[in-house]
Design a protein around this motif. Structure first.
Motif, mmCIF file in Angstrom:
data_model
loop_
_atom_site.group_PDB
_atom_site.id
_atom_site.type_symbol
_atom_site.label_atom_id
_atom_site.label_comp_id
_atom_site.label_asym_id
_atom_site.label_seq_id
_atom_site.Cartn_x
_atom_site.Cartn_y
_atom_site.Cartn_z
ATOM 1 N N TYR A 1 12.140 -23.074 5.682
ATOM 2 C CA TYR A 1 13.095 -23.532 4.672
ATOM 3 C C TYR A 1 12.947 -22.788 3.347
ATOM 4 O O TYR A 1 13.879 -22.753 2.544
ATOM 5 C CB TYR A 1 12.987 -25.045 4.500
ATOM 6 N N LYS A 2 11.791 -22.182 3.139
ATOM 7 C CA LYS A 2 11.617 -21.329 1.958
ATOM 8 C C LYS A 2 12.511 -20.086 2.113
ATOM 9 O O LYS A 2 13.235 -19.706 1.195
ATOM 10 C CB LYS A 2 10.153 -20.921 1.799
ATOM 11 N N LEU A 3 12.454 -19.475 3.297
ATOM 12 C CA LEU A 3 13.287 -18.294 3.536
ATOM 13 C C LEU A 3 14.762 -18.650 3.540
ATOM 14 O O LEU A 3 15.597 -17.901 3.012
ATOM 15 C CB LEU A 3 12.905 -17.636 4.863
ATOM 16 N N LYS A 4 15.097 -19.794 4.118
ATOM 17 C CA LYS A 4 16.501 -20.235 4.153
ATOM 18 C C LYS A 4 17.048 -20.348 2.730
ATOM 19 O O LYS A 4 18.150 -19.860 2.436
ATOM 20 C CB LYS A 4 16.614 -21.575 4.877
ATOM 21 N N HIS B 1 16.588 -4.890 0.197
ATOM 22 C CA HIS B 1 16.046 -6.034 -0.543
ATOM 23 C C HIS B 1 14.692 -6.442 0.030
ATOM 24 O O HIS B 1 14.375 -6.135 1.182
ATOM 25 C CB HIS B 1 16.986 -7.237 -0.440
ATOM 26 N N CYS B 2 13.922 -7.182 -0.773
ATOM 27 C CA CYS B 2 12.665 -7.719 -0.255
ATOM 28 C C CYS B 2 12.327 -9.057 -0.901
ATOM 29 O O CYS B 2 12.799 -9.378 -2.000
ATOM 30 C CB CYS B 2 11.511 -6.732 -0.424
ATOM 31 N N ALA B 3 11.519 -9.852 -0.177
ATOM 32 C CA ALA B 3 10.983 -11.123 -0.682
ATOM 33 C C ALA B 3 9.524 -11.186 -0.253
ATOM 34 O O ALA B 3 9.224 -11.095 0.943
ATOM 35 C CB ALA B 3 11.765 -12.303 -0.120
ATOM 36 N N VAL B 4 8.623 -11.335 -1.218
ATOM 37 C CA VAL B 4 7.183 -11.245 -0.960
ATOM 38 C C VAL B 4 6.465 -12.443 -1.569
ATOM 39 O O VAL B 4 6.625 -12.731 -2.759
ATOM 40 C CB VAL B 4 6.606 -9.942 -1.572
ATOM 41 N N LYS B 5 5.656 -13.132 -0.747
ATOM 42 C CA LYS B 5 4.884 -14.268 -1.274
ATOM 43 C C LYS B 5 3.690 -13.782 -2.084
ATOM 44 O O LYS B 5 3.055 -12.779 -1.729
ATOM 45 C CB LYS B 5 4.388 -15.147 -0.127
ATOM 46 N N ILE B 6 3.377 -14.516 -3.160
ATOM 47 C CA ILE B 6 2.196 -14.220 -3.959
ATOM 48 C C ILE B 6 1.690 -15.524 -4.564
ATOM 49 O O ILE B 6 2.476 -16.428 -4.851
ATOM 50 C CB ILE B 6 2.513 -13.179 -5.064
#
Length: 200
Positions: free
Chosen positions: A27-30, A150-155
């Protein structure tokens, strides 16, 4: 924070299992994809730190048989995570052979990374390891994303997050941090979003 707070299924965990996802992280990615439109049908997506596979499943469902998902993790994906347009590589992101194999499957329209280090309970150590992973993901984005990608990266927050974000701002037309609603309230994770990769 007690260990039990992570063991007890919450609303998001129950929802994930009922919808056929291995973990609540889907659901975070959604939410990220609804807000930033990272990928659509036909996209070629690289999923770093993919196990057990919730993000991979969500991407596969979104692509609906089009495009391609290339996923990598030290651990295997859950057995029900399959797709004719899925390539899974079990290995270490820091391994040169793994990097070469992933590069050969690209270039990619999108890179996502939900990888997290094994946590020690020492926030300084944990955030430092998380920064290392995020920097590795940004390296992959720089080397393997197409122009406009595009990108999405957890930190983990509290480390050198701003330095990683500053690096992303040199690579992408825009870069920002975003914390989805599905993140646990006690969690100190957030996501760095890069949109529109600039030409090399």
């Amino acid at each position: 924070m007690s260990v039990n707070s992570y063991e007890k299924p919450d609303f998001w965990s129950k929802k994930a299992f009922s919808e056929g996802y291995p973990a609540r992280s889907v659901y975070k990615l959604k939410e990220i994809n609804e807000k930033y439109s990272l990928f659509t049908k036909g996209s070629c997506v690289l999923d770093l730190g993919a196990a057990p596979g919730s993000w991979t499943v969500f991407i596969l469902r979104t692509l609906a048989g089009s495009g391609k998902v290339v996923s990598v993790d030290l651990k295997p994906l859950a057995k029900n995570v399959t797709g004719t347009n899925l390539v899974f590589l079990q290995g270490d992101l820091y391994d040169e052979d793994v990097q070469a194999r992933l590069k050969s499957e690209g270039p990619y329209d999108v890179l996502v990374c939900d990888a997290a280090p094994p946590t020690t309970g020492n926030r300084l150590i944990d955030t430092s390891r998380s920064v290392d992973l995020a920097e590795t993901a940004v390296y992959y984005a720089q080397a393997m994303l197409k122009k406009g990608g595009h990108c999405a990266v957890k930190i983990f927050q509290g480390g050198d997050q701003q330095a990683v974000l500053a690096k992303m701002k040199t690579l992408f037309s825009s870069a920002r941090s975003f914390k989805p609603a599905a993140c646990r309230s006690e969690s100190f994770e957030t996501y760095l979003i890069g949109l529109g990769k600039k030409a090399d």
